[in-house]
Design an enzyme around this catalytic site. Structure first.
Site, PDB file in Angstrom:
ATOM      1  N   CYS A 122      67.754 -44.412 114.620  1.00  0.00           N
ATOM      2  CA  CYS A 122      66.298 -44.549 114.491  1.00  0.00           C
ATOM      3  C   CYS A 122      65.820 -44.465 113.046  1.00  0.00           C
ATOM      4  O   CYS A 122      64.770 -45.001 112.707  1.00  0.00           O
ATOM      5  CB  CYS A 122      65.584 -43.503 115.352  1.00  0.00           C
ATOM      6  N   GLY A 139      68.597 -25.529 118.785  1.00  0.00           N
ATOM      7  CA  GLY A 139      69.408 -24.419 119.260  1.00  0.00           C
ATOM      8  C   GLY A 139      70.791 -24.812 119.749  1.00  0.00           C
ATOM      9  O   GLY A 139      71.378 -25.776 119.325  1.00  0.00           O
ATOM     10  N   ASP A 197      62.373 -34.358 117.359  1.00  0.00           N
ATOM     11  CA  ASP A 197      62.858 -32.984 117.194  1.00  0.00           C
ATOM     12  C   ASP A 197      62.639 -32.460 115.783  1.00  0.00           C
ATOM     13  O   ASP A 197      62.646 -31.252 115.562  1.00  0.00           O
ATOM     14  CB  ASP A 197      64.325 -32.855 117.604  1.00  0.00           C
ATOM     15  N   CYS A 248      70.070 -19.769 119.503  1.00  0.00           N
ATOM     16  CA  CYS A 248      71.413 -20.161 119.084  1.00  0.00           C
ATOM     17  C   CYS A 248      72.269 -18.917 118.891  1.00  0.00           C
ATOM     18  O   CYS A 248      71.765 -17.842 118.581  1.00  0.00           O
ATOM     19  CB  CYS A 248      71.344 -20.964 117.782  1.00  0.00           C
ATOM     20  N   CYS A 270      67.010 -50.156 105.366  1.00  0.00           N
ATOM     21  CA  CYS A 270      66.765 -48.715 105.548  1.00  0.00           C
ATOM     22  C   CYS A 270      65.348 -48.398 106.005  1.00  0.00           C
ATOM     23  O   CYS A 270      65.111 -47.351 106.608  1.00  0.00           O
ATOM     24  CB  CYS A 270      67.077 -47.942 104.262  1.00  0.00           C
TER      25      CYS A 270
END
Length: 588
Positions: free
Chosen positions: A467, A277, A489, A226, A538
């Site tokens: 999700c 990144g 991730d 990054c 939730c």
């Protein structure tokens, strides 16, 4: 049935089409065979033919030699003339001028295959006259000719013996042609056998455990690299997993492999999320290649792209590209200057706000579809109204707020100092909900806040698009720059590594035991959560929020936050849900 050859899936309809093609020949050749045995044998033949066809096409496609554009142009023009003009070609195929590149791709593939076959045939040693003579003498039955006897010469009660062997000179060229054709076929069969031996072929007859379909894929083309050094970034530390090189970039070969597998192993619409990144470090040429591969392998399917970026590299050329290919951009911007620059700085500590706001204005003014992504941390949580008003003033209509909780690297028994407090975040959500509601016009929202939109889905009986609100997760995968595939991730770590695209198949990794185990983690809720009145709205939140602060003891770090929000927002959400149902019930 699942059949995948070197990452390319062969679907059932392809096998059935081959069965239909082979059936007349098979039935005439094996008339006395048991019906069930015949069906099985026919299916096996069709499967093998399909595999061999794919292998040959793959080999032809992998040949580095280009097909001259002039040859493709000539073949395309010939196709147009064959159909009586370009309009008739499009009408006959059900395509349009927008599909011409795909037609040209098919032409190129055909030319590549023809070239490969020609090359293989060119390696065949031609038979000699001696070879023809040997075949002629070894197979006399194939060269016998029945002599026609005139009817007047036939006597009553006589036997006719009028069969004679054809002279070799009369059939020599036919025999040579046959032997040549046999040698060519043998050369192709040998080549296919070699391809099979080197191929990765996965065949699963019972696919009942492989029903999960891929509709989205998250890609990290620059890995954790990054051009910012945000204090709270959880992904920068992933560089420890990829120490082989100081910088991390997905090469074109991996890019094509990833897109090809994704599109060839799935059906229906698919979306690619490009994250980091910072994905724009790859440069525009990388993404131009990406959309070209998507066009080539998508074959007219609906393919979407989302780009999450800090915006530092965005310029006019980028905006033109993003508009042309309908990228949905998520811009990381935490709000006004004093809030954003609290944690989002360059590696030298200098602030980034002014540059990112400039990029935001460039994209918004150019009409790029751009959402704002805002992290909620220990500081920003104090300013819900200021952040919301600031985003609106820039012109953002779509907003996403991401609460932060990460483990303190120096004190792993607690959360990092920038993590947001549960009660503070609950108050933030309630205030934000009221601001969102206050902007309704004629009963309709004028701004979109992703979390509220997702929660609303659960109030009207629809599956949440987010999700974190599903009962289980694991419905997508993450592809790193080096083709490694992970469950999520937030869980790019050895435990949840599913494989590598270079030697594993995407759809099988998605349906693997490891991914199934990962997805089930979310549904493993404490008893208190299972009894909670808000559970169906939730489902315990994101799995990672239960582990980042050990003091939460398996509960979501934001459990109290969500309870506060639902108690505050539930009456209004119920009203909105009822209004929605009435609209849906109206005749159309």
């Amino acid at each position: 049935m699942i059949l995948i050859v070197n990452g390319e899936r062969i679907f059932e309809e392809t096998i059935q089409a081959e069965v239909s093609r082979l059936k007349p020949h098979y039935q005439s050749k094996f008339q006395d065979q048991d019906k069930s045995e015949a069906q099985k044998q026919l299916a096996d033949w069709a499967k093998e033919n399909a595999i061999e066809s794919v292998l040959l096409k793959q080999s032809a496609r992998n040949d580095p030699r280009e097909i001259p554009n002039q040859m493709i142009d000539q073949s395309f023009q010939a196709l147009i003339e064959e159909h009586g003009g370009v309009e008739k070609l499009h009408k006959h195929t059900g395509l349009s001028s927008a599909d011409d590149p795909s037609i040209r791709d098919e032409i190129e593939q055909k030319l590549r295959l023809e070239r490969m076959i020609s090359d293989l045939h060119g390696k065949v040693e031609l038979p000699l006259e001696q070879d023809a003579w040997i075949f002629y003498t070894d197979n006399p039955d194939q060269f016998m000719l029945q002599e026609v006897v005139p009817a007047g010469h036939i006597k009553k009660g006589s036997d006719i013996h009028s069969i004679q062997k054809i002279d070799f000179d009369e059939v020599k060229q036919q025999v040579l042609d046959k032997l040549t054709e046999d040698k060519k076929n043998e050369r192709i069969e040998l080549y296919v056998d070699q391809l099979k031996q080197a191929a990765r072929i996965n065949y699963i007859e019972d696919d009942s455990q492989y029903k999960k379909a891929l509709s989205s894929i998250l890609v990290k083309p620059a890995g954790p690299d990054c051009n910012l050094d945000c204090d709270y970034c959880f992904y920068l530390e992933k560089a420890e997993l990829f120490k082989e090189t100081p910088t991390h970039r997905m090469d074109v070969k991996t890019l094509e492999l990833m897109i090809r597998q994704t599109l060839q192993q799935t059906t229906g619409s698919i979306s690619f999320g490009w994250q980091g990144g910072e994905p724009t470090l790859m440069g525009l040429s990388f993404f131009r290649n990406a959309v070209e591969f998507q066009r080539r392998y998508g074959q007219g399917r609906s393919v979407g792209n989302g780009l999450q970026t800090n915006g530092l590299l965005i310029n006019k050329e980028w905006t033109q590209f993003l508009n042309e290919y309908n990228f949905l951009v998520g811009l990381s911007l935490d709000g006004p200057e004093h809030i954003h620059d609290r944690y989002r700085t360059f590696s030298n500590g200098k602030p980034s706000w002014k540059k990112i706001v400039t990029s935001a204005k460039i994209m918004l003014e150019a009409g790029v579809a751009v959402n704002v992504l805002t992290t909620v941390n220990d500081y920003s949580v104090q300013f819900p109204e200021e952040i919301y008003s600031f985003h609106k003033s820039l012109g953002f209509e779509y907003m996403q707020f991401i609460p932060l909780v990460e483990t303190d690297v120096n004190h792993p028994e607690r959360a990092a100092s920038y993590s947001v407090d549960q009660v503070a975040y609950g108050s933030f959500l309630c205030a934000l909900f009221d601001l969102w509601q206050a902007d309704f016009v004629d009963g309709l929202a004028t701004t979109s806040i992703r979390h509220f939109d997702s929660v609303f889905h659960t109030y009207v009986g629809l599956e949440a698009p987010e999700c974190t609100l599903l009962s289980e997760c694991g419905n997508y995968v993450v592809v790193e720059h080096n083709a490694e595939v992970y469950s999520c991730d937030f869980f790019v770590e050895p435990t949840w590594k599913l494989g590598n695209l270079n030697h594993d198949d995407l759809i099988l990794m998605l349906n693997s035991d490891t991914q199934k185990k990962f997805g089930e983690l979310k549904s493993d809720l404490p008893e208190e959560c299972q009894k909670c009145q808000w559970q169906r709205h939730c489902y315990g939140g994101c799995t990672k929020d239960r582990i980042k602060d050990p003091r939460d003891k398996g509960f979501s770090h934001f459990c109290e936050s969500y309870k506060m929000f639902f108690q505050h927002a539930d009456p209004r959400l119920q009203e909105l849900a009822e209004a929605w149902r009435k609209i849906q019930a109206q005749p159309r």
